[in-house]
Design an enzyme around this catalytic site. Structure first.
Site, PDB file in Angstrom:
ATOM      1  CG  LEU A 101      12.435  -6.817  -2.622  1.00  0.00           C
ATOM      2  CD1 LEU A 101      11.971  -8.260  -2.452  1.00  0.00           C
ATOM      3  CD2 LEU A 101      11.531  -6.082  -3.598  1.00  0.00           C
ATOM      4  CG  ASP A 102       9.957  -0.989   0.719  1.00  0.00           C
ATOM      5  OD1 ASP A 102      11.061  -0.453   0.499  1.00  0.00           O
ATOM      6  OD2 ASP A 102       8.887  -0.599   0.219  1.00  0.00           O
ATOM      7  CB  VAL A 103      11.295  -4.005   6.434  1.00  0.00           C
ATOM      8  CG1 VAL A 103      10.098  -3.095   6.701  1.00  0.00           C
ATOM      9  CG2 VAL A 103      11.476  -5.017   7.547  1.00  0.00           C
ATOM     10  CG  HIS A 184       8.283   3.277   0.124  1.00  0.00           C
ATOM     11  ND1 HIS A 184       8.033   3.913   1.315  1.00  0.00           N
ATOM     12  CD2 HIS A 184       9.219   2.330   0.413  1.00  0.00           C
ATOM     13  CE1 HIS A 184       8.775   3.391   2.277  1.00  0.00           C
ATOM     14  NE2 HIS A 184       9.511   2.424   1.742  1.00  0.00           N
TER      15      HIS A 184
END
Length: 232
Positions: A101-103, A184
């Site tokens: 998962l992205d930050v 993304h």
């Protein structure tokens, strides 16, 4: 297993740090100092690091984590803390995430030491679905569901996304289920529709749902049923 790999995973060192410690006589096998990291060891051996007996971690560890914002799923990052801060060594050194998962994205992350199991989850050919709660900057438009179902051409790509399921919850919130893992992807899908994602939370992978009792940063082992659901 090589001695340097075992020391790195169980003490929380990099491989080079483990090799250096071994050369500096910090490690004993069955009471004898060993200075070569390439030595092969087994669970019958007693391994000491700085006179402390290390324990073997059994293979086949499976966890779900409720990831908070502000941390990344990589093992090492110069800008942000990693999700492995929530696990104690030696366990943390043996785990990897089955997908990332992205930050700034929160929610369900699966971690394991089983490479074949995680490959079944992340490999595109297995089409493992992931469901996200998406909060948008602007109101949801009527055409979003059909557009997601048909596939959306993302900026800079030649092929549209695979069909996705969109469930409208209210004017600004939707559940989106995708079976891909493009860079993304969720944010880019809504950007292509002229909107902006301001909140993103993954709550389901395959048939496994994030345990609502887990606070952010907390984890628990997967049940046997959950483990099997993800590779059926």
């Amino acid at each position: 297993m090589r001695l340097d790999k075992f020391i790195a995973e169980n003490v929380g060192l990099t491989r080079s740090q483990a090799t250096k410690a071994i050369r500096q006589s910090a490690v004993k096998i069955n009471g004898e100092i060993v200075k070569s990291g390439s030595v092969q060891i087994s669970q019958e051996d007693e391994i000491y690091f700085e006179d402390e007996l290390l324990t073997w971690i059994e293979e086949g560890q499976y966890f779900m984590l409720n990831k908070p914002q502000g941390c990344v799923c990589s093992n090492d990052d110069g800008d942000y803390p990693t999700i492995y801060q929530f696990f104690d060594y030696p366990l943390a050194g043996k785990l990897h995430s089955a997908g990332r998962l992205d930050v700034d994205t929160t929610g369900l992350v699966l971690l394991t030491d089983d490479g074949q199991w995680s490959h079944r989850i992340t490999s595109p050919k297995h089409h493992c679905e992931k469901t996200y709660l998406v909060t948008l900057a602007d109101p949801v438009e009527e055409n979003y569901s059909a557009a997601c179902a048909e596939g959306i051409l993302l900026r800079g790509e030649k092929e549209p996304t695979k069909p996705a399921k969109l469930e409208i919850l209210d004017d600004y919130n939707v559940n989106l289920t995708i079976s891909e893992g493009r860079y993304h992807q969720v944010k880019r899908m809504f950007a292509a529709l002229g909107n902006k994602v301001v909140g993103l939370h993954r709550w389901k992978i395959g048939d496994v749902v994030l345990d609502e009792s887990l606070e952010e940063g907390e984890y628990r082992p997967l049940t046997q049923s959950e483990i099997e659901k993800l590779v059926k």
